[in-house]
Design a protein around this motif. Structure first.
Motif, short mmCIF file in Angstrom:
data_model
loop_
_atom_site.label_atom_id
_atom_site.label_comp_id
_atom_site.label_asym_id
_atom_site.label_seq_id
_atom_site.Cartn_x
_atom_site.Cartn_y
_atom_site.Cartn_z
N GLY A 121 46.66 31.14 41.79
CA GLY A 121 45.92 32.18 41.09
C GLY A 121 44.78 31.64 40.28
O GLY A 121 44.57 30.43 40.15
N LEU A 163 49.33 39.46 47.37
CA LEU A 163 48.22 39.53 46.43
C LEU A 163 48.62 40.23 45.13
O LEU A 163 49.33 41.23 45.16
CB LEU A 163 47.05 40.27 47.08
N TRP A 202 46.81 41.07 40.99
CA TRP A 202 45.64 40.97 40.10
C TRP A 202 45.85 41.85 38.88
O TRP A 202 46.71 42.74 38.87
CB TRP A 202 44.35 41.38 40.82
N SER A 203 45.03 41.56 37.87
CA SER A 203 45.05 42.40 36.66
C SER A 203 43.69 42.30 35.98
O SER A 203 43.02 41.26 36.02
CB SER A 203 46.16 41.95 35.70
N ASN A 225 42.62 38.43 36.00
CA ASN A 225 43.55 37.49 36.62
C ASN A 225 43.81 37.94 38.06
O ASN A 225 43.84 39.14 38.36
CB ASN A 225 44.88 37.44 35.86
N GLY A 226 44.02 37.00 38.90
CA GLY A 226 44.33 37.34 40.28
C GLY A 226 44.96 36.15 40.99
O GLY A 226 44.97 35.03 40.47
#
Length: 474
Positions: A139, A341, A343-344, A324-325
């Motif tokens: 990440g 996957l 993310w955020s 984030n991812g």
């Protein structure tokens, strides 16, 4: 949100983002006189046309001094310390400037883990089981502080001003070093000239002693005459030893300034004529551009001004934007797949509501530091003007004094010739010859010392004027 309202919100956000809490910086005002009190011949030319630049010591036309300066600039340890501090200040600008950009990180991990079957239930309809599984992660994270109230920008401005101050500090250390080396060198050369004068006096006194001794053996001179001449010889030899000791001390000081161990350094005696150069003085306002210590003090004011903005920014909220991812899977082969996957996106806003007066005190500290920096800057200017005025007045006075001393040497030499002739003719006692010898020696040494003081005053005037400093804000 209504379309007509959106431009207003955008404008407000942009205006808020452009807000800085640092006061608009203005160089502190200094009241400067129009000219110096001392008149010509030292205020000889317009400073912009004849300003001392670069290797200022070359105006003395001394090859030995030029060589020593080159060694000092290459090997002096105090200058090396100043250079290291300059590099440190420049690197700090990069550190501070990094806050203007997002911080991007990459993270990868692999683990094999076992969960507990007795862990708290997440649902009453399911039963926990113990599982052993792998966990592979890959990440990235992006963090950015929106500089809404100029905290980061003020920090960068402070670091930039500090770096410029370090440049001026380096130039000032170089100026102090070269001025100190030139002063020690001319002190040593003045002692060389004085030792030469004393040796000539000793030769004259020894010749007179031999003459008195011959007359004493013939009964034409008294034992008192011989004893008086012997006493004069002994006193001159004692003074010669003291001068040699002083010369050795200056030689050792020069060795240290050039980065050379004193035991392995030797500077051969020389008796070249010392001639002070004609120096342009310019106007008092020129010191603000030429003196590195004044420039350093002014940059310290700019840094303190920016620090006020850093302190005031603590009154307002800080906004952190985060993204984030990455991928998370229990199988390495399926890590880079769409189902893995994740993310955020997010933002956090922090505002201090109560800190028991900490922010107020921090702002007060920054404002007091600014006030002190301004006072220090103004004091630097006042000190600089005093040093120039003292040096110019000293050069004027020493020039007149040296002319009088040279006239005294010529008169003393004629008196000695007359005293010797009268003693040889039996008209005068030898006490008159002794007095004439001592007067001539004293006047010769005084003229030599005054010439040395002229050289020193020239060095100090160059230092007071800023030497070879350039205002090139590196």
């Amino acid at each position: 949100m209504r379309p007509a309202f959106r431009p207003c919100v955008l404008s407000a956000v942009l205006a808020l983002a452009a807000c800085s809490q640092a006061p608009v910086y203005q160089k502190p005002a200094i009241e400067l006189p129009a000219a110096w009190q001392s008149a010509a011949p030292f205020q000889t030319a317009a400073p912009n046309d004849h300003a001392l630049k670069g290797d200022w010591w070359e105006v003395f036309n001394d090859a030995q001094l030029n060589q020593l300066m080159a060694r000092a600039l290459a090997g002096n340890q105090n200058l090396a310390v100043a250079a290291a501090r300059l590099e440190q200040a420049r690197a700090q600008v990069t550190v501070s400037s990094s806050g203007l950009f997002p911080q991007v990180g990459l993270q990868a991990g692999a683990a094999r883990q076992k969960t507990s079957a007795n862990r708290p239930l997440s649902s009453t309809t399911t039963v926990n089981q113990s599982l052993v599984q792998n966990n592979f992660q890959l990440g990235f994270a992006v963090n950015y502080e929106a500089d809404l109230f100029g905290r980061v920008r003020s920090t960068v401005q402070s670091a930039q001003a500090s770096a410029q101050q370090a440049v001026a500090d380096y130039q000032n250390v170089s100026l102090v070093l070269t001025a100190e080396l030139a002063a020690d060198y001319f002190n040593l050369r003045e002692l060389d000239a004085e030792i030469d004068v004393l040796n000539q006096g000793l030769a004259l006194q020894q010749k007179a002693y031999d003459f008195i001794q011959a007359r004493h053996e013939l009964g034409a001179a008294t034992g008192l005459d011989l004893a008086q001449q012997q006493s004069l010889l002994d006193a001159s030899r004692t003074q010669l030893e003291l001068l040699n000791t002083q010369r050795a001390q200056y030689e050792h000081a020069i060795a240290t300034l050039t980065g050379t161990p004193a035991p392995s350094f030797k500077l051969a005696p020389a008796n070249a004529p010392l001639t002070p150069p004609a120096l342009p003085v310019g106007m008092p306002s020129d010191l603000l551009q030429r003196r590195p210590d004044i420039a350093a003090a002014e940059r310290a004011v700019a840094a303190a001004n920016a620090n006020i903005g850093v302190a005031r920014a603590a009154y307002f909220p800080s906004l952190i934007l985060q993204a984030n991812g990455g991928w998370d899977s229990n199988q390495m082969s399926r890590l880079i797949e769409a189902p893995s996957l994740l993310w955020s996106l997010g933002a956090s806003l922090t505002q201090t509501l109560f800190d028991a007066g900490k922010t107020d005190a921090t702002v007060a500290v920054a404002q007091a530091a600014y006030t002190g920096a301004v006072a220090s800057y103004r004091q630097s200017v006042l000190t600089a003007m005093q040093e120039v005025e003292d040096s110019v007045e000293s050069l004027n006075t020493l020039q007149r004094a040296h002319a009088s001393a040279e006239a005294s040497v010529n008169s003393s030499r004629r008196v000695l010739e007359l005293a010797n002739d009268r003693y040889s003719g039996g008209v005068e006692t030898y006490f008159d010859v002794i007095t004439a010898q001592q007067t001539l020696l004293n006047n010769q040494r005084l003229a030599t010392q005054l010439r040395g003081k002229q050289m020193l005053s020239s060095v100090y005037l160059i230092k007071a004027l800023g030497g070879g400093w350039h205002n090139d804000q590196q």
